[in-house]
Write a protein that holds these residues in place. Sequence first.
Motif, PDB file in Angstrom:
ATOM      1  N   ASN A 103       8.589  -5.344   4.839  1.00 57.36           N
ATOM      2  CA  ASN A 103       8.826  -6.188   6.015  1.00 57.36           C
ATOM      3  C   ASN A 103       8.210  -7.563   5.803  1.00 57.36           C
ATOM      4  N   LYS A 134      -1.639   3.403   3.346  1.00 51.68           N
ATOM      5  CA  LYS A 134      -1.789   3.029   4.754  1.00 51.68           C
ATOM      6  C   LYS A 134      -0.567   2.253   5.240  1.00 51.68           C
ATOM      7  N   LYS A 135      -0.428   2.167   6.536  1.00 54.19           N
ATOM      8  CA  LYS A 135       0.669   1.425   7.157  1.00 54.19           C
ATOM      9  C   LYS A 135       0.392  -0.071   7.061  1.00 54.19           C
ATOM     10  N   VAL A 136       1.419  -0.829   6.685  1.00 49.92           N
ATOM     11  CA  VAL A 136       1.306  -2.279   6.555  1.00 49.92           C
ATOM     12  C   VAL A 136       2.333  -2.926   7.475  1.00 49.92           C
ATOM     13  N   THR A 137       1.903  -3.852   8.314  1.00 47.51           N
ATOM     14  CA  THR A 137       2.822  -4.494   9.257  1.00 47.51           C
ATOM     15  C   THR A 137       3.721  -5.498   8.551  1.00 47.51           C
ATOM     16  N   GLU A 179       6.792   5.154   3.420  1.00 42.53           N
ATOM     17  CA  GLU A 179       7.046   5.963   4.600  1.00 42.53           C
ATOM     18  C   GLU A 179       8.096   7.016   4.265  1.00 42.53           C
ATOM     19  N   ASN A 180       7.676   8.300   4.296  1.00 37.36           N
ATOM     20  CA  ASN A 180       8.600   9.408   3.991  1.00 37.36           C
ATOM     21  C   ASN A 180       9.282   9.209   2.632  1.00 37.36           C
ATOM     22  N   HIS A 189      13.907  -7.098   6.243  1.00 37.80           N
ATOM     23  CA  HIS A 189      13.517  -5.685   6.224  1.00 37.80           C
ATOM     24  C   HIS A 189      14.290  -5.003   5.095  1.00 37.80           C
ATOM     25  N   ASP A 203       4.882  -0.804   2.392  1.00 39.99           N
ATOM     26  CA  ASP A 203       4.169   0.465   2.421  1.00 39.99           C
ATOM     27  C   ASP A 203       5.145   1.597   2.101  1.00 39.99           C
ATOM     28  N   GLU A 247      14.484  -1.062   2.798  1.00 40.80           N
ATOM     29  CA  GLU A 247      14.021   0.303   2.536  1.00 40.80           C
ATOM     30  C   GLU A 247      14.749   0.858   1.316  1.00 40.80           C
ATOM     31  N   SER A 254       0.829  -1.199   0.000  1.00 43.01           N
ATOM     32  CA  SER A 254       0.000   0.000   0.000  1.00 43.01           C
ATOM     33  C   SER A 254       0.864   1.249   0.000  1.00 43.01           C
TER      34      SER A 254
END
Length: 465
Positions: free
Chosen positions: A276, A260-263, A269-270, A281, A267, A283, A257
Motif C-alpha cells: 500500500n 507485523k501489519k504495515v499501513t 497477509e494470508n 494497492h 506486509d 496483492e 515486514s
Amino acid sequence: MAYEPRMTNKNEISNLNHSPKGSRIAILGAGESGVGAAYLAQQQGYDVFVSDFGAVAPHYKDHLLKWNISLEENGHTEAEILAAVEVIKSPGIPDKAPIIKKIREKGIPVISEIEFAGRYTNAKIIGITGSNGKTTTTSLIYFILKNAGLNIGLAGNIGKSFAYQVATENFDSYVLELSSFMLDDMYRFKVDIAVLLNITPDHLDRYDYKMENYAASKFRITQNQRADDVFIYCADDMETIKGMEDRSFNAKLYPFSIEKKVTTGADLENDNIVINTPQEHFEMSITELALQGKHNIYNSMASGIVAKVLELRNDTLRDSLATFKNIEHRLEFVGKISGISFINDSKATNVNSTWYALESMTSDVVLILGGVDKGNDYLMLRDLVKQKVKAIVCLGRDNQRIHDAFEDDVDIIVNTTSASDAVQAAYHLATKGDTVLLSPACASFDLFKNYEDRGNQFKAAVKEL
C-alpha cells in the motif's frame, strides 16, 4: 554520537565539486569503476592520472591506452597522485592504505566513482544497499522497471560502471547497487528512492570491528534526501530499527515486514504480499513469486514498493515478480542428476547469506562450505544445519573451524581442495531427492580467483558427473 566515516576536514567538503576543468584528477584502482571514472573525467576536461597498486587487467589497460589516459600499475607514484585536486578511489581500497593516509594528510578530497558520476547526470536514482540480497533486489528492480518500458540503467556494484554509463548513455533513471565501501566515499550524492534491506555483521575489519560504524555506513544512503524522496526499509531487521532510533529522516518512509501489519509499505497477509502506498494497492500470493524463500519475500516486497511508488501497473509488476530469473551464482539451479539437485550459491561469502540459502531449502541438503573465513560465527547456522543438512563437504585450505562448529550436528564432514573433488564427494553423499548446495559462507581467494570462478568451476564439475 553517530559514526561518520571519511572526511573530517570541512575545507575538503567545501572543495568538492568545485575543481576547475584542466585540473588533475587521480584515480586509484583500474578496475570497472576506476576505468569508467577515468573516461568520464577525461570527457569533462580533466587531466586524468590512473594508478593501480597491482597489475591491471589487459582489457582495462587497452581501454585506457586507446583513450590516451595516463596509467601506471604495480605501484603508486606519490608525486603524481598528490598533485591532484581530487582523488577517486576504488571501493576496495581501505582508508588505512598508506597512499590514502598521505592524500588525506594533504587535505585532498577522496570520493567514490558514484559521487563523481552523480555530478554529471540528472537521472532519477534508485539505490539499494544491505548486507544480504543487494544484487538480487537490484536486479529484480531493474527487471521490473525495464519491463515497464522505463529508459533505465543498471550500475553500482553490478554491471558496467555508473560513470561510464553517464558518459556514454542518456538514461532517465538508474538502479544502483551500493556497497558500504561505496557509500563511505559519497557526500553530496542523493538517492531519490533508497532501499535498505538489512544490516548484519560483514566487513567489520573495515569499521574498527564496531557494528555501529558499519550501520552508520549503510545509513549514508539516506543522506541528502528531501521530503519528496523515499526511504524503504525492513521493519523486521533489528539493526535497522536500532539505527533509525537516533536518526532523523526527511524522506517518506515505507517499511516492509512479514511479521507485523504495515499501513503504508508492504506486509504479509494470508500468504499474500500486500503493498500500500498513498495512491496504489497491490496483492500477490507468495506461491506465485519466481524467487522463493523467506529472504526473497523481503526482496520482492522491497522491489514491489519501488514499483508502486513509481505507480507502475499492477499487471506489469505481477508478471515481473513471477518471471524473474535470479542472477548467476545466487541460488542458481545448475541441474538435476540421478534425482539430485545441484544449486550454485557461490556468491554467499558470509554466514548470513548461507543462512538465507539453507532457509529456502525444502529437501535434505549436502552442504559445500568453506574458503577464507572472515571470522565467521557459525552459531547462527546450527539450527538449520541440524534440521536440513545430512553432510558437509568442506572446500578450502583450512577447514578446522567448520569441523569444530558442526561436528556434533552432522555425522559426516569431509575435506576437499578443488571444486571437482567437492562435487564428486557431495554427489556420493547425496541420494535421490536431496540437494547439493554450494553456499560457502566464506571468501574464495584461497583456491579461486573470486566467487565467480568458484561458481563456474562448481558448475563445470556438475556437468562432468
